[in-house]
Design a protein around this motif. Structure first.
Motif, PDB file in Angstrom:
ATOM      1  N   LEU A 192      -0.387   7.051 -20.544  1.00 15.90           N
ATOM      2  CA  LEU A 192      -1.533   6.935 -20.036  1.00 15.90           C
ATOM      3  C   LEU A 192      -1.463   7.040 -18.534  1.00 15.90           C
ATOM      4  CD1 LEU A 192      -3.166   3.940 -21.985  1.00 15.90           C
ATOM      5  CD2 LEU A 192      -4.018   6.132 -21.999  1.00 15.90           C
ATOM      6  N   LEU A 193      -2.400   7.451 -17.843  1.00 14.40           N
ATOM      7  CA  LEU A 193      -2.415   7.618 -16.231  1.00 14.40           C
ATOM      8  C   LEU A 193      -3.484   6.766 -15.608  1.00 14.40           C
ATOM      9  CD1 LEU A 193      -2.373  11.630 -16.392  1.00 14.40           C
ATOM     10  CD2 LEU A 193      -0.538  10.081 -15.718  1.00 14.40           C
ATOM     11  N   SER A 194      -3.521   6.208 -14.437  1.00 10.56           N
ATOM     12  CA  SER A 194      -4.696   5.573 -13.895  1.00 10.56           C
ATOM     13  C   SER A 194      -4.556   5.970 -12.490  1.00 10.56           C
ATOM     14  CB  SER A 194      -4.365   4.235 -14.051  1.00 10.56           C
ATOM     15  OG  SER A 194      -3.230   3.668 -13.371  1.00 10.56           O
ATOM     16  N   ALA A 195      -5.681   5.607 -11.760  1.00 10.09           N
ATOM     17  CA  ALA A 195      -5.641   6.163 -10.337  1.00 10.09           C
ATOM     18  C   ALA A 195      -4.591   5.446  -9.580  1.00 10.09           C
ATOM     19  CB  ALA A 195      -7.186   5.847  -9.928  1.00 10.09           C
ATOM     20  N   LYS A 196      -4.287   4.165  -9.802  1.00  4.47           N
ATOM     21  CA  LYS A 196      -3.405   3.430  -9.010  1.00  4.47           C
ATOM     22  C   LYS A 196      -2.076   4.162  -8.874  1.00  4.47           C
ATOM     23  CE  LYS A 196      -5.511  -1.164  -9.819  1.00  4.47           C
ATOM     24  NZ  LYS A 196      -5.155  -2.448 -10.687  1.00  4.47           N
ATOM     25  N   GLY A 234      -3.174  10.288  -1.855  1.00  2.13           N
ATOM     26  CA  GLY A 234      -4.303  10.381  -1.653  1.00  2.13           C
ATOM     27  C   GLY A 234      -5.389   9.103  -1.556  1.00  2.13           C
ATOM     28  N   SER A 235      -6.464   9.229  -0.840  1.00  4.08           N
ATOM     29  CA  SER A 235      -7.511   8.084  -1.113  1.00  4.08           C
ATOM     30  C   SER A 235      -7.982   7.874  -2.356  1.00  4.08           C
ATOM     31  CB  SER A 235      -8.504   8.349  -0.147  1.00  4.08           C
ATOM     32  OG  SER A 235      -9.356   9.272  -0.629  1.00  4.08           O
ATOM     33  N   ARG A 236      -8.406   6.714  -2.793  1.00  4.64           N
ATOM     34  CA  ARG A 236      -8.913   6.284  -4.055  1.00  4.64           C
ATOM     35  C   ARG A 236      -9.988   7.307  -4.608  1.00  4.64           C
ATOM     36  NH1 ARG A 236      -8.338   2.132  -8.044  1.00  4.64           N
ATOM     37  NH2 ARG A 236      -9.864   2.906  -9.707  1.00  4.64           N
ATOM     38  N   ALA A 237     -10.776   7.678  -3.523  1.00  2.00           N
ATOM     39  CA  ALA A 237     -12.014   8.602  -4.030  1.00  2.00           C
ATOM     40  C   ALA A 237     -11.385   9.926  -4.441  1.00  2.00           C
ATOM     41  CB  ALA A 237     -12.848   8.804  -2.844  1.00  2.00           C
ATOM     42  N   ALA A 238     -10.437  10.357  -3.445  1.00  2.00           N
ATOM     43  CA  ALA A 238      -9.756  11.748  -3.819  1.00  2.00           C
ATOM     44  C   ALA A 238      -9.045  11.664  -5.253  1.00  2.00           C
ATOM     45  CB  ALA A 238      -8.717  12.232  -2.636  1.00  2.00           C
TER      46      ALA A 238
END
Length: 196
Positions: free
Chosen positions: A20-24, A30-34
């Motif tokens: 699994l992958l997560s934004a963190k 990059g930024s959280r939004a990006a």
């Protein structure tokens, strides 16, 4: 220099099936939004699979086409990633032990973490929060016995114990005995009689 989506894809290819992958994991790029946008676009392009809010996994390539990983591997990766216990629920445990002929529909698991639903391709898995005693002994045969007994209920304990008496090893009985203090009274009593 690689773009954010290229870096995410490269990382996803190094993961085992169901990883699994997560934004963190990508906030250093990059930024959280990006990062959220890159993950979302990769999922829309079919290069990643969105399993639930904020969780993605790599699609597996098989002879040039993308296929979804096995749900068991995704659930195992989720348990490892979040350091939580996730095990088969009582209905599936009872079926696995031969205590029930009922075929449960869909995939269902119990967890020490929060409840959620995973969607991997056409397969949906319900992950429900469970009390600590139902997760005692984890994915072992003895752990499956606890969940199967809870699902079958006190009313069927006599007939079920006859089947388990033949099926379980002394090590399984010892493991069940070791957690009796955590179990509901009716279950602890039935196990105590067998170990006796």
């Amino acid at each position: 220099m690689k773009t954010l989506p290229e870096s995410i894809l490269e990382h996803s290819r190094r993961l085992p099936e169901g990883g699994l992958l997560s934004a963190k994991e990508f906030l250093h790029l990059g930024s959280r939004a990006a990062v959220d946008q890159a993950l979302s676009r990769l999922a829309k392009a079919g290069k990643l699979i969105r399993a639930s809010r904020g969780l993605y996994l790599a699609a597996i390539t098989d002879q040039g086409r993308y296929v979804t990983p096995a749900m068991e591997k995704v659930v195992s990766a989720l348990a490892s990633k979040n350091q939580e216990d996730i095990v088969l629920d009582g209905a599936r445990s009872a079926k696995m032990l031969g205590l029930s002929v009922q075929v449960p529909s869909g995939d269902a698991f119990l967890t020490s973490g929060r409840a959620r639903t995973l969607q991997v391709g056409e397969v949906t898995a319900e992950i429900k929060h469970a009390p600590r005693w139902m997760l005692a002994l984890g994915s072992t045969t003895a752990g499956a016995v606890i969940r199967a007994l809870a699902w079958l209920g006190e009313r069927r304990i006599g007939e079920v114990m006859e089947t388990l008496r033949i099926q379980l090893t002394p090590i399984d009985w010892q493991a069940l005995s070791s957690v009796r203090s955590l179990l509901p009274s009716w279950m602890a009593l039935a196990i105590g009689r067998e170990v006796g």
